[in-house]
Design a protein around this motif. Structure first.
Motif, PDB file in Angstrom:
ATOM      1  N   TYR A  35       0.805  -1.226   0.000  1.00 59.69           N
ATOM      2  CA  TYR A  35       0.000   0.000   0.000  1.00 59.69           C
ATOM      3  C   TYR A  35       0.835   1.272   0.000  1.00 59.69           C
ATOM      4  CZ  TYR A  35      -3.979  -2.991   0.720  1.00 59.69           C
ATOM      5  OH  TYR A  35      -4.951  -3.946   0.552  1.00 59.69           O
ATOM      6  N   GLU A  63      -1.780   4.226   1.362  1.00 57.56           N
ATOM      7  CA  GLU A  63      -2.152   3.587   2.613  1.00 57.56           C
ATOM      8  C   GLU A  63      -3.561   4.006   3.011  1.00 57.56           C
ATOM      9  OE1 GLU A  63       0.563   5.436   2.155  1.00 57.56           O
ATOM     10  OE2 GLU A  63       2.344   4.300   2.740  1.00 57.56           O
ATOM     11  N   MET A 100      -4.864  -1.491   7.318  1.00 57.63           N
ATOM     12  CA  MET A 100      -3.922  -1.807   6.246  1.00 57.63           C
ATOM     13  C   MET A 100      -3.504  -3.271   6.334  1.00 57.63           C
ATOM     14  SD  MET A 100      -0.492   0.281   5.236  1.00 57.63           S
ATOM     15  CE  MET A 100       0.576  -0.234   6.548  1.00 57.63           C
ATOM     16  N   LYS A 102       0.956  -6.058  -4.883  1.00 56.51           N
ATOM     17  CA  LYS A 102       0.980  -4.607  -5.040  1.00 56.51           C
ATOM     18  C   LYS A 102       0.235  -4.219  -6.312  1.00 56.51           C
ATOM     19  CE  LYS A 102       4.343  -0.900  -4.973  1.00 56.51           C
ATOM     20  NZ  LYS A 102       5.741  -0.525  -4.888  1.00 56.51           N
ATOM     21  N   SER A 118      -3.477  -4.677  -5.834  1.00 60.00           N
ATOM     22  CA  SER A 118      -4.079  -3.599  -5.051  1.00 60.00           C
ATOM     23  C   SER A 118      -4.256  -2.358  -5.905  1.00 60.00           C
ATOM     24  CB  SER A 118      -3.218  -3.283  -3.823  1.00 60.00           C
ATOM     25  OG  SER A 118      -2.152  -2.457  -4.200  1.00 60.00           O
TER      26      SER A 118
END
Lengths: 332, 334, 510
Positions: free
Chosen positions: C108, C112, C126, C162, C165
């Motif tokens: 994140y 975040e 998180m 990553k 996300s």
């Protein structure tokens, strides 16, 4: 680094520096009628001499991509140690000088080993060395300004003349020549430049970077010790604060001389001219009755300016960038 | 337990041990007065050290902090001597000045790509000189010892109960900075910039802006310290803070923040600051030569750094060995 | 273009041209990728795969052609950030992870989750979000693990998370298995299939044919900057792909390079060299006048082997015999004994850019240009430099020019040249022609051939198959740190080498 024939690039830099030097002299002569007097020029010479001696050894650290900030403390300590050996322990002055230089070797070795084997940035190691060596100097001298009364031979180093020229000038001249030859005409010089230019490539070509760097810090420390001995003899004084701030003068001289702090190049002759310039700057400030406070200001500005110029940064572009930082509209 | 946690426990153990040794050696050590003074000393170094920790996390260095203390205290003393302006006007100006100096440092470092240490050494020289020039002088041109009478300003040197305000501010600032580092995006960016600038840029972090911000914070912390220092001394001298950067570096390094960037936290620095202040106080209380102090500070930096590298090497080898064993086992399992 | 599945097309490139101020790297490449497919992009080194990827991800701009992604037309002035926003993600080997941070923090980074209305990171949220994502895909990871303690395979997983996300709909993986063990690779393939089931497209670049074969729904083959073929699932076979990749119409003579057995004395003999995690029981020997080629994929241990026999990295066990005597190499001893070493990465390891040609050549020849006392003879140094310049035709032929200002080919000539003026017995060259123009490449080949005729033993490491087959008298193929195949005598083709390197050889050492 071009060898075999004349180094035109470096010559151009040196020549340009020489021009600036002449301009400075003309300027100072016009500003103050005290400048062109024997007394004043001798004064300049002394300070140039001490900075010059330190510079001849200290220049190798930046050439390999490091730095030595401990030279001033080493010099002060050398004067104090030499005095203690001669006047407390009663050793022969020559022997005292030799031992002092050996201590210089040891200090340089420690600096070198901590930077190379423990991968600590050189400026931190030498800054720490500057601090603790200053403490040692204070401790040994008890913080006093000790006047060195004897031996005569030791004191003669600073004051006596040969063919009308003071001995320290000879010392500096010899060291400049030796250092220049070491850098430009020996295997070691080539190795230093290679380590500073690209350590990996140097290693693959058979250079031992760690060994080279350790020797570099030893050289730097030894020349600083020599400067300290000359200074003690010249001022007839052993004092821990004798050389305070000289490391900045040394760096300034080196940087003015065209040596980058990133490593891979360096010029001993350039640094010598740099040392003379530093001497003139300081002298000019004195002649103009500027308080000593202007000295670090001038040094700081000169270092930054010289570094930026060495990097080949375009000044107008930078000013433009600087201005753009203040414009609210420019979002980068 | 992690390597850094063990390291910290050892440090706290040493802290207590030295404390006990000192209180046995000299009964005046374990008095509220002495302990509060010790804390005050620690806090003055500590506030600067907090800013400096952030600098080290970005793998940079700031040698100008001592000179920032000098110049900002001179700014205050000039306001006090020559104007009638109230403290709540000139103190913010002094703090802003600290930030501005940090901005200049950051600008030179990021824009000209110059080594951090040389830029900040140069600004250190410039600021130290300016501080001398800006000092309040008497008619003969000597630096005048101005006694500060501004009550608002002097309040910074007061205590709350037995505790000095500076100590409270130190701990509050430490808490806030730690919170900032760990719990805000900007704080995370500081770590990322120090650990791997290329990766940070790839992830969309403006590393230049982060760096400039960190140098500004360092300048701010130094400026803040100068105010507490002047208030405590009830005067200000152009030599204030000069040379204190070695204390700060030593504190941060003892605290466990390495030079390599990407790692470090404020609580380590707090412990390091207390440790160094304790040693300095000990030198005083044991009646040792004050000249031992620079030897100890310079020596500590070298020794701690060497020990850390040694230990890291050792820990890495051990980790590599156990990882290999694990891999072997899993291979055999398959 | 008239694909009936057009509506499903996620990425479509048409007529892509690219040249970097020189020859065409890509010309008229069409490429289409549908939603939720695993699409392999294959081709030899220099076929244009990386360039195509760079254009799609906005690292570089195309000269001509159009690209559309998810219905959006991508302008010529594309940028990395824009590509990311659209949902194009590249899985880097380990470049983009931040050490010292946890898995969740890395996933994140810069986005975040915050506590509502405050600029404060909600760490719990998180970690939970990260852990939920990890669990959903069934990865063996903890959100709070620190990156430093994870093996490379798991770091790659973090990279993938990553990208997930970021709501990436296309993930590009460039040789993702080159530093993974076989178990780890299998794990990665599971993940890739999982991504596919989630409707995410994967563009997969690999030299390992068995992977391509096992994974891909379709394969696009590039050759010399052009698209040669698109194979559908049922058409894919490793042999076919290799045929298409090499694909030149060659005469029998050319396609099968004749290996010539040389029987000069043995210069270097390596026996059962082992290095933990890098090399396993590697044995070989090289004779006077012989050119020994080392093939294998990136990460197969070729470079590690060269570094070990040159004396840069220590090894765990095994023996080396040099010129008939047992030998424990160190760089200094190797140079003095007649080795020459041309490293893989020219800019980082080969040249000293800020220094003149003379200086670069001199540094490896300090023993011959200096006196016993350590003084360098400037005249000798210059003479050596001029000799090297003349030998290799370095341009400009001015010894004082800074090497950083030379072209890639001429830089490489300097790196090679510093060894040629020595009494050379063994020359090791690692990827000698990467980033070198065609003319300089040919000169490099001639230099190596000249050396071998003069009796020097030459070891060539190369990923460039035509180069390897052209130069070598013998080829050893490494795979995962082991010698997998040795082509000793008779005929060998690029195809044979590629098959061995990509794991299609039956009865190999595995």
């Amino acid at each position: 680094m071009k060898t075999g024939t004349l180094d035109w690039r470096q010559l151009m830099v040196d020549f340009r520096l020489f021009g600036i030097l002449l301009l400075m002299m003309v300027g100072l002569t016009l500003i103050s009628d005290r400048f062109l007097t024997v007394d004043n020029l001798t004064n300049v010479l002394w300070s140039v001499c001490l900075i010059g001696i330190m510079t001849t050894g200290a220049i190798y650290a930046p050439i390999t991509g490091g730095i030595d900030l401990s030279v001033a403390s080493i010099a002060a300590l050398a004067g104090i140690v030499a005095n203690v050996l001669m006047n407390v322990y009663g050793l022969h002055w020559l022997l005292s000088i030799v031992i002092t230089l050996l201590i210089g070797v040891l200090i340089g070795w420690v600096n070198g080993v901590v930077t190379t084997k423990f991968l600590v940035p050189a400026f931190i190691v030498t800054m720490a060395a500057k601090t603790y060596l200053f403490g040692v100097a204070m401790l040994v001298s008890n913080g006093d300004q000790i006047t060195i009364m004897q031996p005569k031979e030791f004191l003669a180093i600073g004051v006596s003349k040969f063919l009308g020229i003071p001995i320290p000038i000879y010392i500096m001249a010899v060291l400049v020549i030796v250092s220049h030859i070491l850098l430009k005409h020996t295997v070691f010089g080539r190795q230093c430049i290679a380590v500073g230019a690209n350590e990996v490539s140097a290693k693959l070509s058979g250079v031992n970077p760690d060994r080279t760097r350790i020797i570099v810090y030893i050289i730097s420390s030894v020349t600083a010790s020599i400067a300290g001995i000359v200074m003690a003899s010249l001022t007839q004084q052993a004092y821990a604060m004798n050389a305070t701030g000289y490391e900045f003068d040394v760096i300034t001289a080196i940087v003015i001389g065209g040596t980058s702090l990133m490593g891979g190049n360096g010029s001993v002759t350039g640094a010598l001219i740099g040392a003379v310039m530093v001497g003139f700057i300081n002298n000019g400030l004195n002649l103009l009755d500027m308080p000593s406070a202007y000295h670090p200001i001038a040094t700081g500005i000169v270092i930054l300016a010289a570094l930026i110029l060495n990097q080949g940064v375009s000044i107008p572009k930078s000013i433009q960038y600087l201005l753009s930082c203040f414009k609210p509209a420019s979002v980068k | 337990m992690s390597v850094s946690a063990i390291r910290r426990l050892i440090l706290i153990g040493l802290l207590i041990a030295i404390g006990i040794a000192l209180s046995i050696a000299n009964p005046s050590f374990l008095t509220v007065d002495n302990l509060m003074t010790l804390l005050q000393e620690a806090s003055l170094t500590g506030i600067v050290a907090i800013g400096f920790t952030l600098i080290l996390i970005t793998a940079g260095i700031d040698m100008s902090i001592g000179a920032v203390i000098a110049i900002t205290s001179m700014i205050c003393i000039n306001f006090i001597s020559y104007t009638q302006l109230p403290a709540y006007i000139y103190i913010p100006i002094a703090l802003a000045m600290g930030c501005a100096i940090g901005w200049v440092n950051g600008f030179f470092i990021t824009h000209f790509k110059l080594p951090e240490f040389i830029v900040t050494l140069a600004t250190r020289g410039i600021l130290a000189g300016l501080a001398l020039i800006a000092a309040v002088k008497d008619s003969q041109g000597f630096v005048k010892n101005v006694f500060i009478q501004d009550e608002v300003f002097l309040a910074f040197g007061e205590t709350v109960g037995p505790v000095y305000i500076v100590t409270i501010v130190f701990f509050v600032l430490a808490f806030c900075t730690q919170f900032f580092l760990k719990r805000t995006r900007a704080g995370t960016n500081v770590y990322a910039t120090g650990a791997n600038p290329t990766a940070a840029r790839l992830s969309g972090i403006n590393t230049d802006r982060t760096l400039i911000g960190v140098y500004m914070f360092s300048g701010f912390c130094a400026a803040l310290t100068s105010i507490f220092l002047s208030a405590r001394m009830m005067t200000a001298m152009p030599e204030f803070g000069i040379g204190s950067e070695m204390d700060v570096i030593a504190s941060v390094i003892i605290g466990g923040t390495p030079f390599t960037g990407g790692v470090g936290d404020i609580w380590g620095t707090v412990i390091g600051t207390l440790f160094l202040a304790l040693i300095k106080n000990g030198i005083l209380k044991l009646g040792l030569s004050p000249y031992i102090q620079p030897i100890v500070i310079g020596g500590i930096i070298v020794v701690v750094v060497v020990l850390d590298v040694w230990y890291k090497d050792f820990a890495e080898k051990r980790a590599a060995r156990s990882a290999r064993q694990k891999q072997m086992q899993s291979k055999e399992g398959v | 273009m008239n694909d009936p599945r057009n509506s499903d097309v996620l990425l479509e490139c048409r007529g892509i041209d690219k040249n970097y101020n020189g020859p065409m790297v890509l010309s008229g490449v069409d490429f289409a990728l549908t939603r939720g497919e695993i699409h392999a992009l294959v081709g030899e080194n220099g076929a244009g795969k990386s360039t195509l990827i760079k254009i799609v991800t906005g690292v570089t701009n195309r000269n001509a052609g159009s690209i559309s992604f998810d219905g959006h037309d991508i302008p010529q002035e594309h940028s990395k950030n824009a590509a990311e926003k659209l949902g194009i993600a590249v899985i880097y080997q380990e470049l983009s992870l931040i050490h010292g941070m946890s898995v969740a923090q890395n996933i994140y980074l810069t986005k975040e989750p915050l506590l509502s209305g405050l600029p404060i990171i909600d760490i719990n949220k998180m970690n939970t979000m990260a852990q939920e994502m990890i669990d959903r895909y069934g990865f063996d990871l903890k959100a709070t693990d620190v990156i430093d303690n994870l093996p490379i395979a798991q770091r790659q997983t973090v990279e993938i998370l990553k990208a997930l996300s970021n709501k990436a709909s296309l993930m590009i993986m460039d040789e993702p298995t080159s530093s993974l063990t076989s178990t780890e690779s299998a794990q990665l393939f599971k993940i890739i299939r999982l991504l596919k089931s989630e409707g995410i497209s994967v563009l997969y670049i690999s030299h390992r044919m068995e992977e391509v074969f096992a994974l891909s729904d379709r394969v696009t083959v590039l050759r010399d900057g052009r698209k040669v073929a698109v194979l559908e699932k049922e058409q894919i076979s490793p042999a076919e792909i290799i045929r298409l990749m090499i694909g030149r119409i060659l005469t029998d003579n050319e396609s099968h390079h004749q290996m010539v057995k040389k029987d000069g004395e043995v210069v270097l003999e390596v026996d059962k060299l082992c290095s933990e995690g890098k090399l396993k029981d590697v044995s070989f020997s090289v004779r006077r006048g012989e050119v020994l080629g080392f093939g294998g994929l990136v990460g197969s241990g070729r470079t590690e082997l060269m570094r070990a026999i040159y004396g840069i990295d220590p090894f765990d066990s095994g023996t080396i015999t040099y010129l008939g005597k047992p030998y424990v190499p160190t760089v200094e001893k190797s140079i003095a004994g007649g080795y020459g070493f041309v490293p893989e990465e020219r800019r980082l390891q080969g040249i000293m850019g800020g220094i003149s040609i003379t200086g670069n050549i001199g540094i490896a020849n300090l023993d011959t240009i200096s006196s016993k006392a350590g003084f360098v003879s400037g005249a000798k140094e210059l003479e050596r430099a001029q000799k090297a310049i003349a030998l290799l035709n370095v341009k400009p032929a001015r010894p004082e020019v800074l090497v950083g200002n030379l072209s890639g080919g001429n830089q490489q000539k300097v790196v090679v040249g510093k060894w040629l003026i020595r009494d050379l017995k063994l020359l090791i060259v690692d990827e000698p022609t990467v980033g070198v123009d065609i003319g300089a490449k040919e000169e490099m080949y001639q230099t190596i051939e000249r050396l071998s005729q003069a009796g020097v033993a030459v070891i060539v490491v190369s990923s460039d198959l035509p180069e390897l087959t052209r130069l070598s008298d013998r080829i050893i193929v490494l795979r995962k740190g082991r010698v997998i195949k040795e082509f000793v005598e008779g005929a060998v083709s690029e195809e044979d080498v590629l098959r061995a390197a990509s794991g299609l050889v039956e009865g190999g050492a595995q």
